[in-house]
Each structure stands twice: as C-alpha cells, then as structure tokens.
Design a protein around this motif. Structure first.
Motif, PDB file in Angstrom:
ATOM      1  N   GLU A 286       0.819  -1.220   0.000  1.00  0.00           N
ATOM      2  CA  GLU A 286       0.000   0.000   0.000  1.00  0.00           C
ATOM      3  C   GLU A 286       0.847   1.263   0.000  1.00  0.00           C
ATOM      4  OE1 GLU A 286      -3.481   0.254   2.179  1.00  0.00           O
ATOM      5  OE2 GLU A 286      -3.747   2.219   1.282  1.00  0.00           O
ATOM      6  N   MET A 289       2.346   1.881  -3.320  1.00  0.00           N
ATOM      7  CA  MET A 289       1.287   2.252  -4.272  1.00  0.00           C
ATOM      8  C   MET A 289       0.958   3.738  -4.092  1.00  0.00           C
ATOM      9  SD  MET A 289      -2.530   0.606  -4.576  1.00  0.00           S
ATOM     10  CE  MET A 289      -3.170   1.206  -3.000  1.00  0.00           C
ATOM     11  N   ASP A 290       0.777   4.142  -2.836  1.00  0.00           N
ATOM     12  CA  ASP A 290       0.418   5.538  -2.564  1.00  0.00           C
ATOM     13  C   ASP A 290       1.551   6.481  -2.974  1.00  0.00           C
ATOM     14  OD1 ASP A 290      -1.490   4.907   0.512  1.00  0.00           O
ATOM     15  OD2 ASP A 290      -1.868   4.470  -1.595  1.00  0.00           O
ATOM     16  N   HIS A 318     -10.064   3.673  -3.700  1.00  0.00           N
ATOM     17  CA  HIS A 318      -8.764   3.494  -3.036  1.00  0.00           C
ATOM     18  C   HIS A 318      -8.887   2.232  -2.196  1.00  0.00           C
ATOM     19  CE1 HIS A 318      -4.996   5.524  -1.467  1.00  0.00           C
ATOM     20  NE2 HIS A 318      -5.017   4.328  -0.978  1.00  0.00           N
TER      21      HIS A 318
END
Ligand code: HGY
Ligand code: MN
Ligand code: MN
Ligand code: MN
Length: 404
Positions: A286, A289-290, A318
């Motif tokens: 995560e 990805m962010d 999201h």
C-alpha cells in the motif's frame, strides 16, 4: 452447473461471443431477475436488496451462528468474457442448491450473492454492489455521478426499478456476515503455467482508480500556430506515455494503466480543448502504491504547467491490499488434498469483491485457471473440467462451514 453458466452468458451476449452487462441496463436487470428466479427454483429464499444485489439464502437452524456468504458479481466489462464474476455467481448458487438437496437444513445459514456491479464499467464507481454491503460505497455523493452518455446513477437506478429517495446513505449495508468465500477465474496465467487446478489466493493487490481531466483551449486547427496552442490531447498523450515510463521504472509488481481516454467534443479540425482519461494503479504494498501515485500526479501537474493546461484528478477508488483468511484457506487446501486436486497459493493481481470483505470478516478466494491468462475479453475461457474441479472444492468448503 456448466449449462447454467452458458444460460447466464445469453444475457448481454454479443454475436462475437462477448458479453456486456452494465449496471442497471436491460441485460443486467434481466440477468439479475433470472438469477433470482433460478435461486428460488433451487429452494433458496431469494430477494433484491436496495441497490440491486440479489441474494439467495439457505436458512440455517442455529440462529446464533453468522451466515457464510459466497458469490461474485453479475456485471461485466464492455464486451467481456462469460466467466469473470458469472462463474462465481453460478457455482455458488448451484453449490447451495446441491447442499440443500443432499444435506437439507444447515446449522448456519449459507447465502449466495450476485453483486450488482464490481467492474466500474458504466459509472466510475467500482465495487458498487459489495461496496454497499460492506459500507464502503454510499448513495450520498454518488447518486449524481454520470455515465459517458450523461445518464446519472439515480436516473439509471430508477430506470431499472430501484427507488433512490428516502433510502439513507447505506440502504444495503450488512453487519451480520460471518465469512465471505468467492470462487473466480484467475484472469492470469500462473495456474496454467504451473499446471495447477486450484489457486488459493493469499492476498489481493491494492488498487487506486482516478479520473483525470486535462483542459486547454480548443481552437481552429488551420489558423492556430503550433507555438500558440494549449492542446489538451497532446498534453494528455504525454501524460499517458509518462505514466507507462514511470511504472516501468518503478518495476513489478506495480502496474499502472490508462484504460479509457475521451476527447470531449473531439473534431478533426479543432485543437482539442478538453480530455478525460482514467488511471488504474495497483501494487501489493500500500505505501509503495500511494507513493507512486503521489509521484505520478506531481509529474502530470508539471506537464500541465509547462503546457499551460489545467489538470483535475478525482479519486474514484482506493482499495488497500488485503490478505485472505488463513483458516478458510486451509479448508480450501484440505478440500484439494481430499480430492487429489493440484493446488497452489498465489496473490491476485485482479481486484475482487473479496477485497472489500477482507477487512470486515474472514474472507477467502478459490481460483480456477484462465486459458492463456486471457480475461476481460470474449476469448476468456476455462476448461469445463476445471470449472467442475472448482465447484467441487467450493462445495466441500461450504459443507464444512454449513454442516460440519
Ligand atoms: O479490474 C479488476 O481487477 C477486476 O476485474 N474488476
Ligand atoms: Mn471479476
Ligand atoms: Mn473483471
Ligand atoms: Mn492507500
């Protein structure tokens, strides 16, 4: 089960073998209504919920035990295959029908669900069905979202016979689900490559979906010098190429895709003034990805500034990466061992409804192979015997939770 899968594929069938069932359209409604009738034929208590999910319930006799929910989504991408989502709905429905016929009343209720929409193919609201059940999606803030033809979600809901007034924000939310189990085609080529019959999903990748609107100045194609243009399409095109370049530099397992690009009022002799495109970014991690998403948007803003364009981004989804439940996964593995099915554990690069259940209840997924790893295409295919192996595995696991 196989003939029921062929039957479901007739709803929204195209001559080339593709299937298109978009949320709240006629083929979608006919399919959901037909599935409800089929569930009733199987002896299940069947009903629509407020947003169009269809449930079939095999009532248990111990009310203190939470129900196990199994199923998948009935909607498709445009001109998609006949297995994505549909296989999970049909296999789960037939599994409950079989268990009822052979074993009668279970101790805990077993429910099948045909989620109204997972893909986000018509409205930019992926997981509209499971999102409502898990509370991730709400009517508030979504009801006026429009599809590419300009039809709003509330108009489409009413057109399909669902009311939109006085429902509150979460009319389909459930708090009672004990576990969620989803069977689905792999949509990848790992099982085929490794010659395995069953995939036991360990985790589902995180997913960010955005809509990007780039605006410049529409102008005359003949009289506007190249150096005096604010060309939204040339700018968006550079952004698309940069997206691919940055994803390649980032490296696997990150993937970034521009799946749809629309030139507003596009005309051959007009410098494009407005372009809308979609971004789909996925990663197992995560934070990475962010971070990638933030870096990419910074770069896209730089391109816009240099070209004197404006850029607006709307985040439509999201979804965090979600680990699947080890206990249920162990039951799936036990089933495979009992039957002598070749199985392996693997992550899912595709998003699934199980992704939304993972954070709120024990959730697990069973994969069957996709020929050539092809999906979201009329060429999507899984061998009948592989579909049956998946079905037998699902029945075995549901039996444990329902009757064991
Ligand atoms: O996009 C996906 O991963 C899924 O097929 N909806
Ligand atoms: Mn799917
Ligand atoms: Mn899909
Ligand atoms: Mn995040």
């Amino acid at each position: 089960m196989l003939e029921v899968l062929d039957w479901l594929a007739t709803y929204g069938a195209a001559p080339d073998g593709g299937v298109t069932r978009l949320l709240y359209t006629e083929p979608w409604l006919q399919a959901q209504q037909a599935l409800l009738a089929k569930m009733q034929e199987l002896g299940l208590e069947a009903s629509f919920d407020a947003v169009g999910n269809v449930y079939g319930k095999l009532q248990g006799n111990r009310y203190t035990l939470r129900p196990v929910l199994t199923g998948s989504h009935v909607d498709t991408v445009k001109n998609g295959g006949k297995y994505d989502g549909a296989y999970g709905v049909v296999a789960s429905m037939m599994a409950l029908g079989y268990l009822k016929a052979v074993y009668g009343v279970p101790k805990r209720s077993l429910e099948v669900v045909s989620f109204c929409e997972e893909e986000g193919s018509r409205f930019p609201l992926a997981y509209w069905g499971s999102g409502h059940v898990t509370g991730v999606r709400s009517l508030a803030g979504s009801i006026d979202v429009a599809d590419p033809e300009g039809i709003t979600l509330s108009e489409a809901m009413r057109e399909a016979g669902f009311q939109t007034a006085n429902l509150g924000d979460h009319p389909a939310k459930r708090e009672d689900i004990g576990a969620y189990i989803e069977i689905h085609i792999e949509q990848g080529s790992v099982l085929g490559y490794k010659k395995k019959q069953i995939g036991i999903v360990t985790a589902i990748v995180g997913q960010i979906r955005l809509t990007v609107v780039v605006k410049g100045n529409s102008n005359h194609a003949g009289t506007t010098p190249m150096t005096m243009r604010k060309d939204a399409l040339a700018g968006a095109s550079e952004m698309v190429v940069v997206t691919e370049q940055m994803a390649l530099e980032e490296g696997e397992p990150l993937v970034a895709t521009v799946g749809r690009l629309h030139v507003k009022r596009g005309t051959s002799n007009v410098v494009p003034g407005e372009v809308e495109f979609t971004l789909d970014i996925r990663h197992t991690d995560e934070l990475k990805m962010d971070l990638f998403c933030t870096k990419l948007l910074t770069k896209l803003n730089e391109i816009a500034r240099r070209r004197e364009l404006t850029i607006e981004t709307v985040e439509n989804l999201h979804a965090s990466p979600v680990a699947m439940h080890e206990g249920i996964s162990a039951e799936i593995e036990t089933a495979c061992t009992a039957y002598g099915f070749q199985s392996m554990k693997l992550p899912s690069g595709a998003g699934h409804d199980a992704q939304l259940f993972g954070p709120i209840c024990p959730s697990a997924m069973i994969f069957v192979p996709s020929r050539g790893g092809i999906s979201h295409s009329p060429d999507e295919f899984t061998e009948p015997e592989e579909l049956v192996v998946g079905f037998q595995t699902l029945v075995h696991v549901l039996y444990q939770y329902g009757y064991g």
